[in-house]
Design a protein around this motif. Structure first.
Motif, PDB file in Angstrom:
ATOM      1  N   LYS A 227       0.790  -1.232   0.000  1.00  0.00           N
ATOM      2  CA  LYS A 227       0.000   0.000   0.000  1.00  0.00           C
ATOM      3  C   LYS A 227       0.823   1.283   0.000  1.00  0.00           C
ATOM      4  N   VAL A 228       2.014   1.258   0.548  1.00  0.00           N
ATOM      5  CA  VAL A 228       2.876   2.445   0.592  1.00  0.00           C
ATOM      6  C   VAL A 228       3.752   2.450  -0.659  1.00  0.00           C
ATOM      7  N   PRO A 229       3.661   3.475  -1.488  1.00  0.00           N
ATOM      8  CA  PRO A 229       4.331   3.461  -2.796  1.00  0.00           C
ATOM      9  C   PRO A 229       5.815   3.094  -2.774  1.00  0.00           C
ATOM     10  N   PHE A 230       6.617   3.725  -1.916  1.00  0.00           N
ATOM     11  CA  PHE A 230       8.050   3.423  -1.949  1.00  0.00           C
ATOM     12  C   PHE A 230       8.331   2.010  -1.453  1.00  0.00           C
ATOM     13  N   MET A 231       7.504   1.503  -0.545  1.00  0.00           N
ATOM     14  CA  MET A 231       7.664   0.137  -0.063  1.00  0.00           C
ATOM     15  C   MET A 231       7.240  -0.862  -1.133  1.00  0.00           C
ATOM     16  N   TRP A 232       6.186  -0.520  -1.867  1.00  0.00           N
ATOM     17  CA  TRP A 232       5.720  -1.388  -2.939  1.00  0.00           C
ATOM     18  C   TRP A 232       6.792  -1.577  -4.009  1.00  0.00           C
ATOM     19  N   ARG A 233       7.531  -0.515  -4.328  1.00  0.00           N
ATOM     20  CA  ARG A 233       8.569  -0.627  -5.352  1.00  0.00           C
ATOM     21  C   ARG A 233       9.644  -1.628  -4.928  1.00  0.00           C
ATOM     22  N   LEU A 234       9.924  -1.698  -3.648  1.00  0.00           N
ATOM     23  CA  LEU A 234      10.869  -2.691  -3.146  1.00  0.00           C
ATOM     24  C   LEU A 234      10.286  -4.099  -3.238  1.00  0.00           C
ATOM     25  N   HIS A 235       9.011  -4.200  -2.928  1.00  0.00           N
ATOM     26  CA  HIS A 235       8.347  -5.509  -2.856  1.00  0.00           C
ATOM     27  C   HIS A 235       8.054  -6.091  -4.240  1.00  0.00           C
ATOM     28  N   ILE A 236       8.094  -5.253  -5.263  1.00  0.00           N
ATOM     29  CA  ILE A 236       7.886  -5.734  -6.637  1.00  0.00           C
ATOM     30  C   ILE A 236       8.864  -6.860  -6.968  1.00  0.00           C
TER      31      ILE A 236
END
Length: 273
Positions: free
Chosen positions: A115-124
């Motif tokens: 849900k948090v954009p910068f965290m999502w980019r890592l989780h991709i």
């Protein structure tokens, strides 16, 4: 109970590493005989990047090990945490600790990683794997892992738990991580029965579907009731699942340099939420 917990408190590093190797090998063998999906891929080549990422996070884990040890000493001296406020049997304290760890250090942080954009980019990076198998459980960008470990430390502080509780939980999460990612086909009745309480291979595979809304579902690690409680539980026909992630399907999922750059690669689009 004391002897049981003492085993995990004094468990040597080589045994913890052996537990990881054993589970990887065990589910790897099962995948060869009871596959959910018959992948046309070079399994060792696919595993190479995931194992490399495992080595990276294990190095990072040594740093967190020092921090964790200091925290346990501080908690013992200050008697800070919820467990110091209640007078309960050891088994109750252990169960409460495992539940809080699973909620905070697994479900909550996993939800935020989506849900948090910068965290999502890592989780991709975790979701970019187009052939989900047991080694996918080891596939985490180092910064993703750091966030997860930070939440685990937060849960420790909240509870003020003994170190044995924490180490037992870590052993359990390793088991369930590899179990839920393994490309194994359990009998339908068994998978559905187990997922009333625990996260199962079929249940977690919907989380690795390449598109919404399934991608944002089934965040749990050990217990499935968090997803049921918070309305993020999904269970359907596994034949509908396509692995990968739509915002990164154009990237090479078996190239370590490409994967490490994904969080900073603006050619990787954002998921519509």
């Amino acid at each position: 109970m004391e002897a049981f917990l003492n085993f995990f408190e004094t468990m040597p590093v080589w045994m913890k590493a052996g537990w990881i190797v054993f589970l990887l090998a065990f589910f790897w063998i099962l995948e060869g005989n009871y596959s959910l999906v018959r992948f046309q891929y070079k399994k060792w080549k696919h595993a190479r990047i995931n194992i490399f990422l495992l080595v990276l996070v294990m190095v990072i884990n040594t740093v967190f090990g020092v921090i964790t040890t200091w925290l346990f000493v501080w908690l013992g001296e200050s008697q800070f945490g919820l467990l110091y406020l209640i007078n309960a049997p050891v088994w109750v304290e252990l169960l409460l600790s495992i539940l809080v760890l699973d909620l905070v250090a697994q479900y909550t942080v996993h939800y935020l990683l989506h849900k948090v954009p910068f965290m999502w980019r890592l989780h991709i990076v975790h979701h970019s794997d187009k052939h989900v198998d047991v080694t996918t459980g080891t596939r985490h960008h180092p910064f993703d892992f750091i966030i997860r470990e930070t939440f685990a430390l937060l849960a420790l502080v909240i509870m003020g738990m003994p170190i044995a509780y924490y180490f037992l939980y870590r052993i359990l999460t390793i088991l369930f991580t590899y179990f839920s990612h393994a490309n194994i086909a359990l009998p339908g009745w068994l998978d559905k029965g187990l997922c009333l309480l625990f996260v199962t291979p079929n249940m977690h595979k919907f989380h690795h579907h390449y598109q919404m809304p399934w991608t944002d579902s089934n965040y749990g690690s050990i217990f499935s009731f968090w997803d049921r409680l918070f309305g993020t539980f999904v269970y359907d026909d596994t034949s509908k699942i396509k692995y990968g992630i739509d915002v990164a399907d154009h990237r090479d999922d078996e190239n370590i340099a490409v994967q490490l750059r994904i969080p900073f690669d603006r050619s990787v689009g954002k998921m519509q939420r």
